[in-house]
Design an enzyme around this catalytic site. Structure first.
Site, mmCIF file in Angstrom:
data_model
loop_
_atom_site.group_PDB
_atom_site.id
_atom_site.type_symbol
_atom_site.label_atom_id
_atom_site.label_comp_id
_atom_site.label_asym_id
_atom_site.label_seq_id
_atom_site.Cartn_x
_atom_site.Cartn_y
_atom_site.Cartn_z
ATOM 1 N N CYS A 150 57.416 12.339 1.131
ATOM 2 C CA CYS A 150 58.673 12.115 0.414
ATOM 3 C C CYS A 150 58.587 12.659 -1.015
ATOM 4 O O CYS A 150 57.521 12.958 -1.522
ATOM 5 C CB CYS A 150 59.014 10.628 0.368
ATOM 6 S SG CYS A 150 59.578 9.983 1.960
ATOM 7 N N HIS A 206 63.172 9.157 -3.106
ATOM 8 C CA HIS A 206 63.320 7.714 -3.313
ATOM 9 C C HIS A 206 62.482 7.228 -4.485
ATOM 10 O O HIS A 206 61.551 7.916 -4.937
ATOM 11 C CB HIS A 206 62.939 6.935 -2.035
ATOM 12 C CG HIS A 206 61.489 6.978 -1.672
ATOM 13 N ND1 HIS A 206 60.544 6.140 -2.230
ATOM 14 C CD2 HIS A 206 60.809 7.762 -0.794
ATOM 15 C CE1 HIS A 206 59.355 6.402 -1.710
ATOM 16 N NE2 HIS A 206 59.476 7.384 -0.839
#
Length: 206
Positions: free
Chosen positions: A180, A163
Protein backbone atom coordinates in the site's frame (compact mmCIF):
# COMPACT_ATOMS: atom_id res chain seq x y z
CA UNK A 1 25.33 31.51 11.64
CA UNK A 2 27.31 28.28 11.78
CA UNK A 3 26.88 24.60 12.65
CA UNK A 4 25.03 24.21 15.93
CA UNK A 5 22.94 27.40 15.55
CA UNK A 6 19.21 26.87 16.00
CA UNK A 7 16.78 29.75 15.46
CA UNK A 8 14.22 31.17 13.03
CA UNK A 9 16.89 32.91 10.96
CA UNK A 10 18.33 29.47 10.17
CA UNK A 11 14.85 28.40 9.01
CA UNK A 12 14.77 31.40 6.67
CA UNK A 13 18.31 30.63 5.49
CA UNK A 14 17.31 27.06 4.64
CA UNK A 15 14.13 28.18 2.84
CA UNK A 16 16.11 30.67 0.74
CA UNK A 17 18.75 28.04 -0.08
CA UNK A 18 15.94 25.67 -1.05
CA UNK A 19 14.53 28.26 -3.46
CA UNK A 20 17.93 28.30 -5.19
CA UNK A 21 18.21 24.49 -5.34
CA UNK A 22 20.94 24.10 -2.71
CA UNK A 23 18.89 22.65 0.16
CA UNK A 24 16.71 19.60 -0.53
CA UNK A 25 14.52 19.08 2.52
CA UNK A 26 12.10 21.02 4.69
CA UNK A 27 13.57 23.84 6.79
CA UNK A 28 14.31 22.60 10.32
CA UNK A 29 15.70 25.81 11.93
CA UNK A 30 18.76 23.75 12.97
CA UNK A 31 22.12 24.45 11.29
CA UNK A 32 23.65 21.01 10.74
CA UNK A 33 26.11 19.53 8.26
CA UNK A 34 23.55 19.51 5.42
CA UNK A 35 22.97 23.24 5.86
CA UNK A 36 26.74 23.88 5.99
CA UNK A 37 27.16 21.96 2.70
CA UNK A 38 24.32 23.95 1.11
CA UNK A 39 25.88 27.23 2.27
CA UNK A 40 29.29 26.16 0.87
CA UNK A 41 27.70 25.33 -2.50
CA UNK A 42 26.01 28.74 -2.61
CA UNK A 43 29.25 30.51 -1.62
CA UNK A 44 31.20 28.72 -4.38
CA UNK A 45 28.59 29.71 -6.96
CA UNK A 46 28.80 33.33 -5.81
CA UNK A 47 32.61 33.39 -5.88
CA UNK A 48 32.83 33.68 -2.10
CA UNK A 49 35.12 31.74 0.21
CA UNK A 50 33.35 28.41 0.85
CA UNK A 51 33.46 28.39 4.64
CA UNK A 52 30.02 26.80 5.17
CA UNK A 53 29.28 29.58 7.65
CA UNK A 54 27.06 32.61 7.07
CA UNK A 55 28.69 36.00 7.53
CA UNK A 56 27.30 39.41 6.55
CA UNK A 57 28.54 39.18 2.97
CA UNK A 58 27.04 35.72 2.41
CA UNK A 59 23.68 36.76 3.87
CA UNK A 60 23.63 39.89 1.69
CA UNK A 61 24.28 37.85 -1.47
CA UNK A 62 21.68 35.26 -0.45
CA UNK A 63 18.92 37.79 0.22
CA UNK A 64 19.69 39.49 -3.12
CA UNK A 65 19.50 36.17 -5.00
CA UNK A 66 16.30 34.92 -3.34
CA UNK A 67 12.97 36.29 -2.12
CA UNK A 68 11.44 36.43 1.34
CA UNK A 69 10.08 32.92 2.01
CA UNK A 70 6.34 32.43 2.36
CA UNK A 71 4.82 30.71 5.40
CA UNK A 72 4.40 27.59 3.24
CA UNK A 73 8.09 27.60 2.31
CA UNK A 74 9.17 28.03 5.94
CA UNK A 75 6.96 25.17 7.13
CA UNK A 76 6.03 23.04 4.09
CA UNK A 77 3.37 20.35 4.12
CA UNK A 78 5.80 17.66 3.09
CA UNK A 79 9.20 16.75 4.46
CA UNK A 80 10.22 15.65 0.96
CA UNK A 81 10.33 17.97 -2.02
CA UNK A 82 7.56 17.33 -4.54
CA UNK A 83 8.73 15.68 -7.73
CA UNK A 84 7.93 17.24 -11.11
CA UNK A 85 4.45 15.82 -11.85
CA UNK A 86 4.27 12.94 -14.31
CA UNK A 87 2.63 13.97 -17.62
CA UNK A 88 -0.29 11.63 -16.79
CA UNK A 89 -1.06 13.79 -13.73
CA UNK A 90 -1.57 17.03 -15.62
CA UNK A 91 -5.22 16.61 -16.59
CA UNK A 92 -8.31 15.84 -14.55
CA UNK A 93 -8.48 14.71 -10.91
CA UNK A 94 -5.41 12.67 -9.96
CA UNK A 95 -3.65 11.19 -6.95
CA UNK A 96 -0.12 11.63 -8.33
CA UNK A 97 2.29 9.41 -6.39
CA UNK A 98 6.06 9.62 -6.90
CA UNK A 99 8.33 6.81 -5.73
CA UNK A 100 11.34 8.99 -6.52
CA UNK A 101 10.42 11.83 -4.12
CA UNK A 102 8.22 9.68 -1.82
CA UNK A 103 5.33 12.13 -2.09
CA UNK A 104 1.66 12.13 -3.00
CA UNK A 105 0.15 15.18 -4.69
CA UNK A 106 -3.64 15.49 -5.01
CA UNK A 107 -3.99 17.40 -8.28
CA UNK A 108 -6.91 18.90 -10.16
CA UNK A 109 -6.33 20.08 -13.74
CA UNK A 110 -2.55 20.25 -13.29
CA UNK A 111 -2.60 22.17 -9.99
CA UNK A 112 -1.49 20.73 -6.64
CA UNK A 113 -4.34 20.99 -4.14
CA UNK A 114 -2.62 19.09 -1.32
CA UNK A 115 0.61 17.15 -0.82
CA UNK A 116 1.98 14.70 1.72
CA UNK A 117 4.84 12.30 2.44
CA UNK A 118 4.30 8.62 1.59
CA UNK A 119 6.14 5.32 1.86
CA UNK A 120 5.77 2.18 -0.20
CA UNK A 121 5.92 -1.59 -0.09
CA UNK A 122 9.09 -3.52 0.64
CA UNK A 123 11.10 -5.47 -1.93
CA UNK A 124 8.96 -8.57 -1.34
CA UNK A 125 5.63 -6.72 -1.52
CA UNK A 126 6.24 -3.81 -3.92
CA UNK A 127 3.71 -1.09 -4.67
CA UNK A 128 2.56 -1.50 -8.26
CA UNK A 129 3.35 1.26 -10.73
CA UNK A 130 1.09 2.51 -13.49
CA UNK A 131 -2.18 4.32 -14.11
CA UNK A 132 -5.17 3.17 -12.06
CA UNK A 133 -8.52 4.41 -10.82
CA UNK A 134 -9.72 4.82 -7.26
CA UNK A 135 -12.22 1.97 -7.33
CA UNK A 136 -13.29 1.93 -3.67
CA UNK A 137 -13.13 4.13 -0.58
CA UNK A 138 -13.35 2.98 3.05
CA UNK A 139 -13.12 5.46 5.93
CA UNK A 140 -12.41 2.61 8.34
CA UNK A 141 -10.90 -0.68 7.15
CA UNK A 142 -8.85 -3.54 8.50
CA UNK A 143 -6.58 -5.55 6.22
CA UNK A 144 -8.01 -9.05 5.83
CA UNK A 145 -4.50 -10.36 5.04
CA UNK A 146 -2.41 -8.55 7.64
CA UNK A 147 -5.06 -7.58 10.23
CA UNK A 148 -3.81 -4.00 10.44
CA UNK A 149 -5.92 -0.84 10.59
CA UNK A 150 -6.16 1.10 7.29
CA UNK A 151 -8.13 4.32 7.93
CA UNK A 152 -9.06 6.52 4.93
CA UNK A 153 -8.36 3.75 2.42
CA UNK A 154 -8.62 4.59 -1.28
CA UNK A 155 -8.13 1.31 -3.16
CA UNK A 156 -6.62 1.50 -6.63
CA UNK A 157 -5.11 -1.91 -7.53
CA UNK A 158 -6.58 -5.03 -5.97
CA UNK A 159 -5.79 -4.86 -2.25
CA UNK A 160 -3.37 -1.94 -2.66
CA UNK A 161 -4.63 1.38 -1.34
CA UNK A 162 -3.57 4.82 -0.24
CA UNK A 163 -4.25 4.95 3.51
CA UNK A 164 -3.18 6.42 6.84
CA UNK A 165 -0.51 4.42 8.68
CA UNK A 166 0.12 4.84 12.41
CA UNK A 167 3.30 2.78 11.91
CA UNK A 168 4.61 5.24 9.29
CA UNK A 169 3.86 8.13 11.66
CA UNK A 170 5.74 6.38 14.48
CA UNK A 171 8.66 4.80 12.60
CA UNK A 172 8.98 6.86 9.46
CA UNK A 173 11.02 5.28 6.68
CA UNK A 174 12.44 2.63 9.03
CA UNK A 175 9.48 0.45 8.02
CA UNK A 176 7.54 -0.32 4.87
CA UNK A 177 4.06 -1.34 3.78
CA UNK A 178 2.80 -4.62 2.32
CA UNK A 179 2.29 -2.84 -1.01
CA UNK A 180 0.00 0.00 0.00
CA UNK A 181 0.86 3.70 -0.18
CA UNK A 182 1.20 4.78 3.48
CA UNK A 183 0.49 8.36 4.60
CA UNK A 184 1.53 9.71 8.03
CA UNK A 185 -0.45 12.98 8.04
CA UNK A 186 -3.91 11.84 9.14
CA UNK A 187 -5.53 15.28 9.04
CA UNK A 188 -4.31 16.08 5.54
CA UNK A 189 -5.27 12.64 4.22
CA UNK A 190 -8.73 12.95 5.80
CA UNK A 191 -9.32 16.18 3.84
CA UNK A 192 -8.19 14.60 0.56
CA UNK A 193 -10.24 11.45 1.27
CA UNK A 194 -13.30 13.72 1.42
CA UNK A 195 -12.51 15.20 -2.01
CA UNK A 196 -11.46 12.12 -3.99
CA UNK A 197 -14.29 10.40 -5.87
CA UNK A 198 -14.48 6.79 -6.95
CA UNK A 199 -13.25 6.79 -10.55
CA UNK A 200 -10.59 9.48 -10.05
CA UNK A 201 -7.20 8.65 -11.55
CA UNK A 202 -4.28 7.28 -9.51
CA UNK A 203 -0.79 7.44 -11.04
CA UNK A 204 2.15 5.68 -9.33
CA UNK A 205 5.45 6.53 -11.03
CA UNK A 206 9.21 6.89 -10.55
Amino acid sequence: MAEGTENEQVRELQARLRQLGHFHRSPTAFYGSMTAEAVSAFQKKQGLSATGEVDGGTWEKLTAASRKPTAGELRPATTNELDKPDARCMTGRVLCISKESRTLAWMIDGKVVSAMDVRFGSENTPTREGTFKADRKEREWESTLYHTSMPYSMFFSGGQAVHYSADFKARGYNGGSHGCVNVRDRERLSAVFGQVKVGDKVVVHW
